[in-house]
Design a protein around this motif. Structure first.
Motif, short mmCIF file in Angstrom:
data_model
loop_
_atom_site.label_atom_id
_atom_site.label_comp_id
_atom_site.label_asym_id
_atom_site.label_seq_id
_atom_site.Cartn_x
_atom_site.Cartn_y
_atom_site.Cartn_z
N ALA A 1 0.83 -1.21 0.00
CA ALA A 1 0.00 0.00 0.00
C ALA A 1 0.86 1.25 0.00
N ALA A 2 1.97 1.22 0.75
CA ALA A 2 2.89 2.36 0.78
C ALA A 2 3.50 2.58 -0.60
N GLY A 3 3.85 1.49 -1.28
CA GLY A 3 4.38 1.61 -2.64
C GLY A 3 3.37 2.23 -3.59
N MET A 4 2.10 1.84 -3.44
CA MET A 4 1.04 2.41 -4.28
C MET A 4 0.87 3.91 -4.02
N LEU A 5 0.98 4.28 -2.75
CA LEU A 5 0.88 5.69 -2.37
C LEU A 5 1.99 6.49 -3.05
N GLY A 6 3.18 5.90 -3.13
CA GLY A 6 4.30 6.56 -3.79
C GLY A 6 4.06 6.74 -5.28
N ALA A 7 3.54 5.70 -5.93
CA ALA A 7 3.24 5.79 -7.36
C ALA A 7 2.18 6.85 -7.63
N PHE A 8 1.15 6.87 -6.77
CA PHE A 8 0.09 7.86 -6.91
C PHE A 8 0.66 9.27 -6.79
N MET A 9 1.53 9.48 -5.80
CA MET A 9 2.12 10.79 -5.55
C MET A 9 2.97 11.23 -6.75
N ALA A 10 3.75 10.30 -7.32
CA ALA A 10 4.64 10.64 -8.43
C ALA A 10 3.85 10.99 -9.69
N VAL A 11 2.80 10.22 -9.99
CA VAL A 11 1.97 10.50 -11.18
C VAL A 11 1.19 11.80 -10.98
N LEU A 12 0.68 11.99 -9.78
CA LEU A 12 -0.08 13.20 -9.45
C LEU A 12 0.73 14.46 -9.72
N LEU B 1 -6.80 27.85 -1.70
CA LEU B 1 -6.94 27.90 -0.24
C LEU B 1 -5.67 28.35 0.47
N TYR B 2 -4.51 27.84 0.02
CA TYR B 2 -3.28 28.03 0.80
C TYR B 2 -2.12 28.64 0.01
N GLY B 3 -2.30 28.92 -1.28
CA GLY B 3 -1.20 29.45 -2.10
C GLY B 3 -0.47 28.33 -2.81
N TRP B 4 0.18 28.66 -3.93
CA TRP B 4 0.77 27.62 -4.78
C TRP B 4 1.87 26.80 -4.12
N PRO B 5 2.69 27.31 -3.17
CA PRO B 5 3.70 26.42 -2.57
C PRO B 5 3.10 25.19 -1.90
N SER B 6 1.83 25.27 -1.50
CA SER B 6 1.20 24.14 -0.80
C SER B 6 1.07 22.90 -1.68
N ILE B 7 1.06 23.08 -3.01
CA ILE B 7 0.94 21.90 -3.88
C ILE B 7 2.19 21.04 -3.81
N PHE B 8 3.30 21.62 -3.38
CA PHE B 8 4.54 20.86 -3.19
C PHE B 8 4.67 20.37 -1.75
N TYR B 9 4.28 21.20 -0.80
CA TYR B 9 4.42 20.82 0.61
C TYR B 9 3.47 19.67 0.99
N ILE B 10 2.35 19.54 0.26
CA ILE B 10 1.37 18.49 0.57
C ILE B 10 1.98 17.10 0.40
N ASN B 11 3.06 16.99 -0.39
CA ASN B 11 3.71 15.69 -0.60
C ASN B 11 4.24 15.08 0.69
N TRP B 12 4.45 15.91 1.71
CA TRP B 12 4.97 15.38 2.97
C TRP B 12 3.99 14.40 3.62
N VAL B 13 2.70 14.58 3.38
CA VAL B 13 1.70 13.68 4.00
C VAL B 13 1.85 12.26 3.47
N PRO B 14 1.71 12.03 2.14
CA PRO B 14 1.90 10.66 1.65
C PRO B 14 3.34 10.20 1.75
N GLY B 15 4.30 11.14 1.63
CA GLY B 15 5.71 10.77 1.67
C GLY B 15 6.13 10.16 3.00
N VAL B 16 5.72 10.78 4.09
CA VAL B 16 6.05 10.26 5.43
C VAL B 16 5.36 8.92 5.67
N LEU B 17 4.11 8.80 5.22
CA LEU B 17 3.40 7.53 5.35
C LEU B 17 4.10 6.43 4.55
N LEU B 18 4.59 6.78 3.37
CA LEU B 18 5.30 5.82 2.53
C LEU B 18 6.56 5.31 3.23
#
Length: 531
Positions: A29-40, A176-193
């Motif tokens: 599941a963690a691997g799938m989360l990584g693939a989803f994050m990279a394609v996203l 909602l939060y400004g364009w830098p947030s589209i990059f910072y949001i990766n920390w959520v799936p990244g840490v879980l991965l």
């Protein structure tokens, strides 16, 4: 011809029918989360580009490199994944490349000018690209054959949902939060991965010397070829293709690099990725169809948000509500597809999926300027039902009969081809959109002329309406002319979008013929083996 032998045992994978421990499912599941994050992240900047360019003081044309740099690096690293996995072990490589991906994502959010953003996006793509084929490899090497249909089903979701959700999620976060947030949001799936890999996978032996003896000349040619091809495709339309010396140069580099890579791969005993896999009929059919599906996935995800934003004037959040209908139904359809894949000839399932996917695009070829949320729900749901059947069965075709030692190579080539198909699809559609808009605008212009009586009557009505609102006669006449001109442009764009969807739909439906060139395949079910 059907394959009746037992599935090839994969070293390290549990025997067929074995119970899968929770920690293994967590790792997969963690691997799938990584693939989803990279394609996203391929297209997550699209909706936010205007804000990013404003902050970085860059033009629209310069800003296209923000996506091109990421995609270029991602496509280059995907074929190298097998080499890096052998050298560092799957667990170390996944944890290390994810940590670097998060670092470069953070730097993208903190970029101070366009060159820094392009460099960080390229590094982000280079570290994130490995996550896509690794997810597929984990399914093959960590799950017993009887559970791989479920794994491929989840992997299919990452491939179909992420391209559609990227621009929508990017626009939503930017609002909602400004364009830098589209990059910072990766920390959520990244840490879980990373947590999932630490807990779910055991360390594997390393083989660092394999990096020293690797075919670096072949790798260099591959990087030049695929990188140049991606730049050629991504930048071609904006630079008028072969009218540009820049595009001609990258086309030549792409041809030289790819031919040199292929020649070196077949002339050396041990290449970093096994191109001989293309000699296996099922794998060749699966990768060819993967390119077509890439065109369909990225192409439809390119056309629909663009149409809704330009013609219907939808906000990113409203576009997201339409796109969601292509996503949520897949969560319910994918388990059904996984269950059927062990009982039904996968060629029939793939044909069914392609008919629905292509048919939904053909249905979108009859939009008008009033088409919006209500009219698009049906086509989005049909697309959502079809896509899981295609993605799951193509994974089964690709991996059928592949030797255990070639699993990483097969996964890399399969996913690389889908991404390249996406680039080719977007390039073709962007060019078709431009050319067809010009064509329809010219044709409509022939009918809507100052010499046509209906046009004269409409202009008179508009002019009188503007005069009654206090505008002087000359200004009113000019304003009326602009209204009619804008109407012609709008209708010509609607027709061009319809043409684009028709192209995608016909290509998808036409590719059904290739499905039947593959052998009969079913997912292994229980302890029965492959069929």
């Amino acid at each position: 011809m059907a394959s009746d032998k037992q599935p090839t045992p994969v070293p390290g994978a549990p025997p067929n029918g074995a119970k899968v421990p929770a920690r293994t499912w967590i790792a997969v599941a963690a691997g799938m989360l990584g693939a989803f994050m990279a394609v996203l992240d391929i297209q997550i900047t699209n909706s936010s580009l205007k804000d990013i360019l404003g902050t970085l003081a860059a033009t629209q044309e310069e800003g296209s490199w923000i996506s091109t740099a990421y995609l270029c690096a991602e496509i280059v690293v995907i074929p190298m994944t097998a080499l890096f996995t052998r050298a560092f072990g799957a667990r170390r490589y996944l944890i290390g490349t994810t940590a670097l991906f998060l670092l470069f994502s953070t730097l993208c959010g903190a970029a101070w000018n366009l060159p820094s953003m392009i460099v960080f996006r390229m590094l982000q793509g280079f570290t994130g690209g490995a996550l896509i084929p690794m997810a597929m490899t984990l399914v093959m090497t960590r799950l017993p054959a009887s559970k791989r249909a479920v794994g491929f089903a989840i992997f299919g979701l990452t491939a179909t949902l992420a391209p559609a959700m990227g621009p929508t999620l990017g626009g939503y976060l930017t609002d909602l939060y400004g364009w830098p947030s589209i990059f910072y949001i990766n920390w959520v799936p990244g840490v879980l991965l990373i947590a999932g890999m630490v807990w779910g996978m055991d360390p594997e032996p390393t083989d660092i010397p394999s990096l020293v003896t690797a075919d670096w000349l072949g790798i260099s040619m591959m990087a030049i070829g695929l990188g140049s091809l991606t730049i050629f495709l991504e930048e071609g339309n904006s630079k008028d293709w072969f009218d540009s010396q820049f595009i001609i140069t990258f086309a030549a580099l792409a041809l030289f690099g790819i031919l040199a890579w292929v020649a070196l791969s077949f002339s050396r005993q041990k290449s970093f990725v096994n191109l001989n896999l293309y000699g296996q009929r099922n794998f060749l059919v699966a990768t060819a169809l993967s390119a077509v599906i890439g065109m369909g996935l990225y192409g439809s995800s390119f056309l629909l948000p663009l149409y809704l934003g330009q013609i219907a004037n939808y906000t990113p959040m409203q576009i997201g509500e339409v796109i969601a209908w292509m996503g949520f139904p897949q969560l319910f359809v994918m388990p059904i597809a996984a269950a059927l894949s062990s009982k039904v000839d996968n060629r029939i399932m793939c044909t069914f999926g392609l008919l629905l996917f292509g048919g939904s695009c053909v249905m979108n070829a009859f939009m008008d300027a009033s088409t919006g949320y209500d009219q698009l729900i049906v086509t989005q749901v049909i697309r959502a039902i079809g896509q899981p059947f295609v993605m799951l069965t193509l994974s089964n075709f690709a991996m059928q009969g592949v030797q255990p030692k070639d699993m990483s190579s097969a996964s890399s080539l399969f996913n690389m081809t889908r991404n390249l198909g996406g680039s080719i699809g977007i390039a073709l559609l962007a060019t078709a959109l431009t050319n067809r808009e010009h064509f329809h605008s010219a044709r409509l212009g022939e009918s809507v002329s100052n010499y046509a009586l209906p046009t004269q009557q409409r202009l008179d009505q508009l002019t009188q309406a503007f005069i009654s609102n206090g505008i002087d006669p000359a200004g009113a006449a000019d304003k009326a002319l602009r209204v009619v001109d804008n109407l012609v442009r709008r209708e010509s764009y609607v027709m061009a979008y319809n043409d684009g969807f028709l192209i995608v739909g016909l290509v998808l439906i036409g590719s059904i013929a290739a499905v039947w060139l593959a052998d009969k395949v079913k997912s292994p079910g229980g302890a029965s083996g492959a069929h």
